[in-house]
Scaffold this active site. Structure first.
Site, PDB file in Angstrom:
ATOM      1  N   ASP A   1       0.896  -1.308  -0.092  1.00  0.00           N
ATOM      2  CA  ASP A   1      -0.010   0.003  -0.041  1.00  0.00           C
ATOM      3  C   ASP A   1       0.701   1.306   0.134  1.00  0.00           C
ATOM      4  OD1 ASP A   1      -2.411  -1.701   0.266  1.00  0.00           O
ATOM      5  OD2 ASP A   1      -1.851  -1.967   2.289  1.00  0.00           O
TER       6      ASP A   1
ATOM      7  N   GLY B   1       1.594   2.755  -2.723  1.00  0.00           N
ATOM      8  CA  GLY B   1       1.444   3.466  -3.734  1.00  0.00           C
ATOM      9  C   GLY B   1       2.167   2.828  -5.192  1.00  0.00           C
ATOM     10  N   LYS B   2       2.323   1.677  -5.023  1.00  0.00           N
ATOM     11  CA  LYS B   2       3.231   1.151  -6.416  1.00  0.00           C
ATOM     12  C   LYS B   2       2.329   1.305  -7.557  1.00  0.00           C
ATOM     13  CE  LYS B   2       3.348  -2.663  -4.293  1.00  0.00           C
ATOM     14  NZ  LYS B   2       3.161  -2.270  -2.711  1.00  0.00           N
TER      15      LYS B   2
ATOM     16  N   ALA C   1      -3.505  -8.097  -3.680  1.00  0.00           N
ATOM     17  CA  ALA C   1      -2.718  -7.036  -3.662  1.00  0.00           C
ATOM     18  C   ALA C   1      -4.107  -6.112  -4.367  1.00  0.00           C
ATOM     19  CB  ALA C   1      -1.894  -6.934  -5.149  1.00  0.00           C
TER      20      ALA C   1
ATOM     21  N   HIS D   1      -4.241  -2.428  -6.160  1.00  0.00           N
ATOM     22  CA  HIS D   1      -3.583  -1.151  -6.771  1.00  0.00           C
ATOM     23  C   HIS D   1      -4.709  -0.146  -7.327  1.00  0.00           C
ATOM     24  CE1 HIS D   1       0.323  -3.583  -7.584  1.00  0.00           C
ATOM     25  NE2 HIS D   1      -0.044  -3.537  -6.341  1.00  0.00           N
ATOM     26  N   THR D   2      -4.497   0.867  -6.251  1.00  0.00           N
ATOM     27  CA  THR D   2      -5.367   1.922  -6.668  1.00  0.00           C
ATOM     28  C   THR D   2      -4.664   2.955  -7.713  1.00  0.00           C
ATOM     29  OG1 THR D   2      -6.212   1.815  -4.668  1.00  0.00           O
ATOM     30  CG2 THR D   2      -6.974   3.814  -5.681  1.00  0.00           C
TER      31      THR D   2
ATOM     32  N   THR E   1      -9.679  -5.326   1.068  1.00  0.00           N
ATOM     33  CA  THR E   1     -10.544  -5.806   2.297  1.00  0.00           C
ATOM     34  C   THR E   1     -11.089  -4.694   2.964  1.00  0.00           C
ATOM     35  OG1 THR E   1      -8.514  -5.904   3.583  1.00  0.00           O
ATOM     36  CG2 THR E   1      -8.960  -7.883   2.380  1.00  0.00           C
ATOM     37  N   GLY E   2     -10.849  -3.655   2.609  1.00  0.00           N
ATOM     38  CA  GLY E   2     -11.507  -2.370   3.379  1.00  0.00           C
ATOM     39  C   GLY E   2     -10.925  -2.277   4.910  1.00  0.00           C
TER      40      GLY E   2
END
Ligand code: IMP
Ligand code: MG
Length: 330
Positions: free
Chosen positions: A13, A15-16, A41, A43-44, A249-250
């Site tokens: 998490d 920011g990759k 994973a 990724h946003t 998963t929030g």
């Protein structure tokens, strides 16, 4: 062959996905390759102003670059197909662009059921641990054994050493050094190899390695069963300001300050040539810049060794600084 890598330096998490997305825009890559993990994973990515969360599919797809889920990964077929539909229905073309290494392993329903029973690690319940267990017990199922995946299969040796004359590959890591099966805080780790070294298990020629973008945040977060967040209420605030809730998963991510000793080790062990520090703005909002004063200082951003160049990179929702330096100098 030229290979650049995006690798996580903390506990995931960092920011990759966003960094990969940013590099794809400019890097003239022929391939983007995910080299570890599965749909644990998340990724946003902000693409053309729209938010996307991907789990399996590398960020190259947003730019029409061949995107490969490599043999270091494990694949949930239903999730994979769902993600293809999700991207297509949101205007991202995937046809002819997405491939799975034929020797990648499959996450089965049994793996998912087994992972649901985990109470010790705090896994993402995506079947990763059990899928890798079967892989190494030599009882697993490979992508090439699944007829419905036929159209996506790729032989990486053929692709990189025969079919493509000069591949320019961007390797997109998942999870991170602190979750690495060998170097993380075992057993509170994931089941794959998350470091730069592991790209070479995925048909990447070692001498082709060019840049290693190590990604971290200006503070640390971790999701899982071990106690990580100190009791000081400032960390609750940090969690809130940084919107530290898992994209898969929030779950709320536990927060702590940046551990510089750990970061240094991670930089060394991953042979990081370019350090990207994300979410600087969150600490700024919190008003804790004085954290970086005193002996244990991050040398922001005046240190000469670190500061060959600094680029502001806010175009995809990131407030980050990028340092480039030689790893032997740190
Ligand atoms: P697993 O990979 O689902 O088995 O989970 C093992 C540990 O790694 C747990 O602490 C998870 O929360 C953590 N983890 C796995 N993938 C990610 C990720 O993409 N981001 C952050 N933590 C992760
Ligand atoms: Mg994530």
């Amino acid at each position: 062959m030229i290979t650049d890598v995006v690798v996580g330096l903390q506990y995931g998490d960092e920011g990759k996905g966003k960094v990969t997305h940013h590099l794809c825009k400019k890097g003239h890559y022929s391939h983007v390759l995910r080299f570890n993990g599965g749909c644990n994973a998340g990724h946003t990515i902000i693409h053309n102003g729209k938010k996307f969360v991907t789990h399996h599919i590398p960020a190259g797809v947003f730019f029409g670059i061949k995107s490969i889920i490599s043999n270091g990964c494990v694949v949930n077929i239903a999730q994979f197909k769902k993600e293809l539909d999700y991207l297509n229905s949101n205007g991202v073309k995937t046809k002819g662009l997405i491939f799975i290494a034929k020797n990648a392993h499959i996450i089965t329903d049994e793996h998912l059921e087994l992972d649901l029973k985990d109470k010790k690690i705090g896994s993402t319940k995506r079947g990763n641990g059990p899928a890798y267990s079967d892989k190494y017990a030599r009882t697993g199922l490979r992508a090439e054994d699944v007829p419905e995946l036929k159209e996506y299969l790729i032989d990486l040796y053929r692709e990189f050493y025969h079919d493509h004359k000069n591949p320019r590959i961007l390797c997109e890591g998942a999870q991170a050094f602190g979750l690495d099966i060998d170097w993380g805080d075992y057993p509170f780790v994931t089941s794959s190899h998350c470091t730069t070294a592991s790209i070479f298990l995925n048909a990447i020629e070692p001498s082709s390695l060019r840049k290693v973008y190590g990604v971290c945040k200006a503070y640390e977060t971790y999701v899982g069963m071990k106690r990580f967040q100190p009791t000081n209420p400032v960390f609750k605030k940090l969690q809130l300001y940084g919107n530290e809730y898992g994209s898969t998963t929030g779950r709320a991510r536990q927060c702590n300050w940046l551990n510089l000793d750990f970061l240094k080790k991670s930089i060394k062990m991953n042979y990081v040539t370019h350090l990207v520090i994300n979410k600087m703005d969150v600490l700024n909002d919190l008003g804790v810049w004085s954290l970086y004063e005193g002996d244990n200082t991050m040398y922001f951003p005046s240190d000469k060794e670190f500061k060959k160049h600094i680029t502001e990179n806010c175009d995809n929702g990131l407030a980050s600084i990028q340092f480039s330096y030689h790893p032997d100098k740190i």
